[in-house]
Write a protein that holds these residues in place. Sequence first.
Motif, PDB file in Angstrom:
ATOM      1  N   ILE A  13       0.770  -1.208   0.024  1.00 12.96           N
ATOM      2  CA  ILE A  13       0.120   0.011   0.005  1.00 12.96           C
ATOM      3  C   ILE A  13       0.932   1.300  -0.156  1.00 12.96           C
ATOM      4  CG2 ILE A  13      -1.594   1.307   1.479  1.00 12.96           C
ATOM      5  CD1 ILE A  13      -2.852  -1.649   2.313  1.00 12.96           C
ATOM      6  N   THR A  16       2.605   1.971  -3.204  1.00 14.20           N
ATOM      7  CA  THR A  16       1.864   2.139  -4.276  1.00 14.20           C
ATOM      8  C   THR A  16       1.388   3.573  -4.085  1.00 14.20           C
ATOM      9  OG1 THR A  16       0.852  -0.242  -4.188  1.00 14.20           O
ATOM     10  CG2 THR A  16      -0.461   1.794  -5.299  1.00 14.20           C
ATOM     11  N   ILE A  20       2.239   6.549  -7.150  1.00 19.25           N
ATOM     12  CA  ILE A  20       0.985   7.297  -7.739  1.00 19.25           C
ATOM     13  C   ILE A  20       1.333   8.634  -7.546  1.00 19.25           C
ATOM     14  CG2 ILE A  20      -0.547   5.525  -7.961  1.00 19.25           C
ATOM     15  CD1 ILE A  20      -1.986   6.975  -5.638  1.00 19.25           C
ATOM     16  N   ALA A 100     -12.185   7.644  -4.409  1.00 15.49           N
ATOM     17  CA  ALA A 100     -11.574   6.320  -4.228  1.00 15.49           C
ATOM     18  C   ALA A 100     -11.991   5.967  -2.574  1.00 15.49           C
ATOM     19  CB  ALA A 100     -10.060   6.398  -4.274  1.00 15.49           C
ATOM     20  N   LEU A 103     -15.171   4.092  -2.439  1.00 15.25           N
ATOM     21  CA  LEU A 103     -15.207   2.911  -3.337  1.00 15.25           C
ATOM     22  C   LEU A 103     -14.491   2.126  -2.289  1.00 15.25           C
ATOM     23  CD1 LEU A 103     -15.493   1.678  -5.825  1.00 15.25           C
ATOM     24  CD2 LEU A 103     -13.174   1.895  -6.262  1.00 15.25           C
ATOM     25  N   ILE A 104     -13.583   2.448  -1.341  1.00 14.64           N
ATOM     26  CA  ILE A 104     -12.839   1.575  -0.355  1.00 14.64           C
ATOM     27  C   ILE A 104     -13.655   1.389   0.780  1.00 14.64           C
ATOM     28  CG2 ILE A 104     -10.876   1.413   1.435  1.00 14.64           C
ATOM     29  CD1 ILE A 104      -9.265   2.998  -0.451  1.00 14.64           C
ATOM     30  N   VAL A 107     -16.162  -1.398  -0.443  1.00 12.24           N
ATOM     31  CA  VAL A 107     -15.743  -2.420  -0.279  1.00 12.24           C
ATOM     32  C   VAL A 107     -15.695  -3.136   1.114  1.00 12.24           C
ATOM     33  CG1 VAL A 107     -13.397  -3.922  -0.697  1.00 12.24           C
ATOM     34  CG2 VAL A 107     -14.665  -2.401  -2.392  1.00 12.24           C
TER      35      VAL A 107
ATOM     36  N   GLY C  14      -9.012  -4.324  -2.879  1.00 10.62           N
ATOM     37  CA  GLY C  14      -9.495  -3.125  -2.792  1.00 10.62           C
ATOM     38  C   GLY C  14      -8.847  -1.822  -2.478  1.00 10.62           C
ATOM     39  N   ILE C  15      -8.008  -1.539  -1.626  1.00 14.13           N
ATOM     40  CA  ILE C  15      -7.418  -0.573  -1.639  1.00 14.13           C
ATOM     41  C   ILE C  15      -6.226  -0.300  -2.631  1.00 14.13           C
ATOM     42  CG2 ILE C  15      -5.257   0.265   0.033  1.00 14.13           C
ATOM     43  CD1 ILE C  15      -6.829  -1.295   2.317  1.00 14.13           C
ATOM     44  N   LEU C  16      -5.519  -1.226  -3.118  1.00 16.18           N
ATOM     45  CA  LEU C  16      -4.828  -0.977  -4.249  1.00 16.18           C
ATOM     46  C   LEU C  16      -5.571  -0.577  -5.378  1.00 16.18           C
ATOM     47  CD1 LEU C  16      -2.491  -4.222  -3.858  1.00 16.18           C
ATOM     48  CD2 LEU C  16      -1.739  -1.835  -3.185  1.00 16.18           C
ATOM     49  N   PHE C  17      -6.714  -1.276  -5.843  1.00 13.16           N
ATOM     50  CA  PHE C  17      -7.460  -0.862  -6.918  1.00 13.16           C
ATOM     51  C   PHE C  17      -7.986   0.515  -6.700  1.00 13.16           C
ATOM     52  CE2 PHE C  17     -11.464  -0.083  -9.187  1.00 13.16           C
ATOM     53  CZ  PHE C  17     -11.219  -0.714 -10.261  1.00 13.16           C
ATOM     54  N   ALA C  18      -8.367   1.364  -5.525  1.00 15.77           N
ATOM     55  CA  ALA C  18      -8.677   2.575  -5.272  1.00 15.77           C
ATOM     56  C   ALA C  18      -7.610   3.404  -5.331  1.00 15.77           C
ATOM     57  CB  ALA C  18      -9.174   2.770  -3.803  1.00 15.77           C
ATOM     58  N   LEU C  19      -6.312   2.857  -5.027  1.00 17.59           N
ATOM     59  CA  LEU C  19      -5.285   3.816  -5.172  1.00 17.59           C
ATOM     60  C   LEU C  19      -4.951   3.949  -6.796  1.00 17.59           C
ATOM     61  CD1 LEU C  19      -2.700   2.567  -2.283  1.00 17.59           C
ATOM     62  CD2 LEU C  19      -3.814   4.831  -2.571  1.00 17.59           C
ATOM     63  N   LEU C  21      -7.095   3.851  -9.081  1.00 20.18           N
ATOM     64  CA  LEU C  21      -7.930   4.795  -9.459  1.00 20.18           C
ATOM     65  C   LEU C  21      -7.790   6.113  -9.342  1.00 20.18           C
ATOM     66  CD1 LEU C  21     -10.953   4.829 -10.883  1.00 20.18           C
ATOM     67  CD2 LEU C  21     -11.769   4.851  -8.731  1.00 20.18           C
TER      68      LEU C  21
END
Lengths: 168, 630, 102
Positions: A13, A16, A20, A100, A103-104, A107, C14-19, C21
Amino acid sequence: MDAVFYIAAIVAIVSTVLAITRLNAVHALLYLIVSLLSVAVVFYVMGAPFVAALEVIVYAGAIMVLFVFVVMMLNLGKAATEMERQWQKPGMWAGPSILAAILIGEVAYLLSNPSTLAFGAAVVEPKLVAIQLFGPYLIGVELASMLLLGALVGAYHLGRRTQGKTEK
Amino acid sequence: MFHLVWLIPAFPIASFLVLAIFGTRLSKKAVPLFGVGSIALSAVVSILIMFRFLTSPPPGNHYTQILWTWVDVGGFKPQIAFYLDALSVLMTLVVTCVGFLIHLYSAEFMQEDEGYSRFFAYMNLFVASMCTLLLGNNLLLLFLGWEGVGLCSYLLIGFWYRDPANGLAARKAFIVTRVGDTAMTMGLFLLFDKLGTLQIQDLMHQALLHWAVGSPYAVAAALLLLGGAVGKSAQLPLQTWLPDAMAGPTPTSALIHAATMVTAGVYLIARTHILFSLAPSAQFAVAVVGAATLILAGFSALTQPDIKRILAYSTISQIGYMFLALGVGAWSAALFHFMTHAFFKALLFLGAGVIIESLHHEHNIFKMGGLRKELPLAFWTFLAAGCSLAGLPLITAGFYSKGLIIWDTWSSAQGSHVLWFAAVIGVLLTSLYTFRLIFVVFFGEVKTPVHKRPGLRMMVPCVILAVLSVVGGFLDTPPFLGGVHSFTDFMHLALPVMTEGPAGGMTEILSESFVTLAFLVGLYLAYFFYVQKREYAEKLTAPAIGKALHQFWLSDWGMDWLYERVFVRPIIWIARVDKQDFVDNIYSGMALLTEFCYRGVRKTETGRIRWYAAGIAAGSIIFVAIVLFL
Amino acid sequence: MASVPMHQGLLLAGILFALGLTGLLVRRNVVFILMSLEIMLNAAGLAFVVAGSRWGQPDGQIVFIFILTMAAAEVSVGLALVLQIYRRFKTLDVDAASEMRG
C-alpha cells in the motif's frame, strides 16, 4: 506467517501510494516495482507460488522493464519533473481521493461481516494450475495467444517512426 | 390454348423489368427489340386466343385461369386470376394490337429522344397494367391494373420532366383521376362489405340474389363505380385533366389518352353491367353524363387551336358516346364504338404526331396548312381516320358504330328522345371540328415548310390503322345495309341484349338519315368557314358575344377556372392557415427538447480521457451502492 | 501456511484498486496513467487469487494468468501509443490529445 502477510500488505500500500505521487517517472516506477514484489510475497503466503513467480518475472520484470525503456526513450529530464510539479496541484487530489475513499468504504462495508474462513490453508501446486489451464481453459489460452499476437502487430505498427510522415 | 392468357401481361412486364434495369446500357437497336417485341408477342397470343375463342369457345363462353391466391385474410381471398370472356378477349385484343402498332410507330418517333428506353419501359408497364385491368377476375386485381395505368399515365405525361409545365399537367391528371378513384375505392369497400366478395362473376351473382332493382345499396355502389369511371374516362365533371395530358409524347396520347386507358371506365361499367341494371337511376346518370360530355366537349373542340387538344376534346366527346350507349343499355354498341374509336383515334394522334414532328414541333393548326401535297400519305390516312371519327356514311367504321349508338339511344327502353337529339347534335359538332381541323391543316397555302418526312416504321402502323378505321365497321351493319351482326352476336356471349322500347314513329333508317344529315351540315359549315370564306370565321368571333363564347369554350366552359376557385384555392388557403396550429407545436416542442438535451449532453463530451474515467468510476460507485443498499 | 481471514486479502485488493483509480484520475502524464492501470489490473488479479486460494482451487490463478496476458498486451500497445503521442504533440499531457471533442 500471518505477520508476513500484513507486512507485505502494508509495504504494497505504501509503495503504491508513493508510486502514484512521485513526480519523476523513474522513481515512480521503482516504487511500483516494490509494490508488485510485495504483492508477489502476498501470493506466496496465500499458497500460490506459481503466480508469485509469474508476478515477479512478468510484471515486475518484463512489463516494468518495458516502462523503463519507454521512459528512457522519451528522455524526460528536469523539465518534465517541473512540468509534473505544475500539474500536481494539491486541490486536484481532492475529487479522485473522495471517489476512491467511497469505493474503499463500500468494499470495506461489503467485507464487514468477516468470515471465519481463512485462505492460504493449502498450497495449490503449479502442476494443478497447468492441468486446469491446458484442460478446461484451453480455449482461453488460445484466445490469449491471439490477443498477444494482435498486441504484437499493433505495437509494431504504432511504434514505427515513418508513420508520422505518411499520415500527415 | 386459353391457359396461355397469363403470357399477355407477362411479356410486357418482363420487358419492362429488362428495360427499367438495363435500359441505359442497351443499345438503341436493342431497346425497341424488347419494347416492341414484347407487345408483338402479347398481340400474337391475344390473336390466337381470339381465334380459339371464335372457333371453339370454352364451356359457358368463359374461362378462368387461377394463378395463385394473392391475399388470404379473414375471408377476403382475392386471387391473381385471369377471366376470359367475349368482353375481355375483345378489349385485350384491341389493346395489344393497337398497342403494338403504336409501339412500332414510337420506335421511330422517339428515336432521337434521350429517354428512349425509359419511354418503352413505361409504355410496356402500361400495356401490362392495362391487360391486368381487363383480364383480372376480381375487382381488386382490376383496381391494381387501374392504378397501374394511372401511374403510367402520370409518368408518361410528365415524360419530359425538365419542363415544369409537363410535371404540372402530370400531377393534375393524377390528382383529378384520384378523385374518381377514391369514389371507386369506396364502392369496392361497399360491395365487399355488403356482398362479401370482390370476384366479379360471384359478386354479380350475389348482387342479383340480395338486391332488388333500385335498392339503395346497388344505386350507391353503381354511382361510386361510376365516379371511378368518370375520373378515368375524363367525363363530366372530371374531364379537365385530359386536354392537359397532351403534354406527353404523342404516341402516349395515342395509346393511353385516346385508344385504351381512357376507355377503362367503359370497361368497368360494362363489366359490372348487372350492378347497373339493378340501379336504373345510376344507369340513367351514366347516360346523362355521356350525353352532356359529348356536347360540351364538342363545343370545346371547336375553338381549340392546338391540334392535340382538339383531338383530346374529341376523345372526351367520343367516350361520351360510349357512356351514352352504356347508359341506355346498349352494351355491345358501346364496345363496338370503343373498338372503332381505338382504331381511328389512335390513327389521328399518330397522324398528328407525324405532322408535329415534320413541322418543328408546331402544335398550332393555324400555323400549318397545305400539307396535302407535302405529306400525302399522312393526309390520306388522317382523312380516313377523320371521316371515320365524323361518321362519313356507308364506308367508315365510325358511321356504323356511332349510328348504332344513336339508334339504340332512341329505341332502347331506357333511352329517350332528348338523349337521341343530343347525340345527333354531337355528330354535327364532331363533323364540324374534324373537318375544320382537316381543312385548316391540309388545305390552303403552305405556312410552315416540312423539314422531315416520316419513315416506314411510322407510316406502316398509320396505313394499317387507316384500313381498320374503314373496314372495322363492317363487322356490324344495320339491317338495311346488309344486316351483319357478327360483332353484336359475339358481345352477347358476355353482355345482355338491349331491351327495346317503343320506337314511336322512328325507324333505324330514319335515324341513320338524321345522322347523315348532321354529318353533312357539319361538313358544309366547316367547308364554308375554313375553305370558302375564311374571313367569316374571324368575323364570328369579332363581336363581344362571339368573342366571349369563343373564350368560354376555349377554356373548356371555364371548368378549370371554376375548380381553381372552388377547390384548389380554398384548400391552399386552409393549408396556409393550418400550417401553424398547436399540433405542430407539440412536435416542434419535442424536437426542441431533444436539441436541448443534446446540448446538455454535448458538454460532457470533452475529449478528456480522465474525465471519462471519472465518469466510469462514479458510475461503478453508484452501481455498487445500489447493490449494497437496495 | 498463513491463515489470514479472506476479507483482509480482498480489502488489500480493494485498497490497491482504489489507489490505482486515484492515480488514474489525478495524473496527466500518460506514462503515469498507464502505471495506474497496471496497479488496478494487478489489484483485480489479486482478488481472483485470494478467492481461488480460499477454495484451494487453481481457477483463480488461471484467471490471474489471463489478466497478466492482457496487461502485457495492453502495456505494449499503450506504450506504443505513448510514443506516438509524444511524437505528435511533443508532450505527454493526456489532455492535449483531446481532439475527439464532441
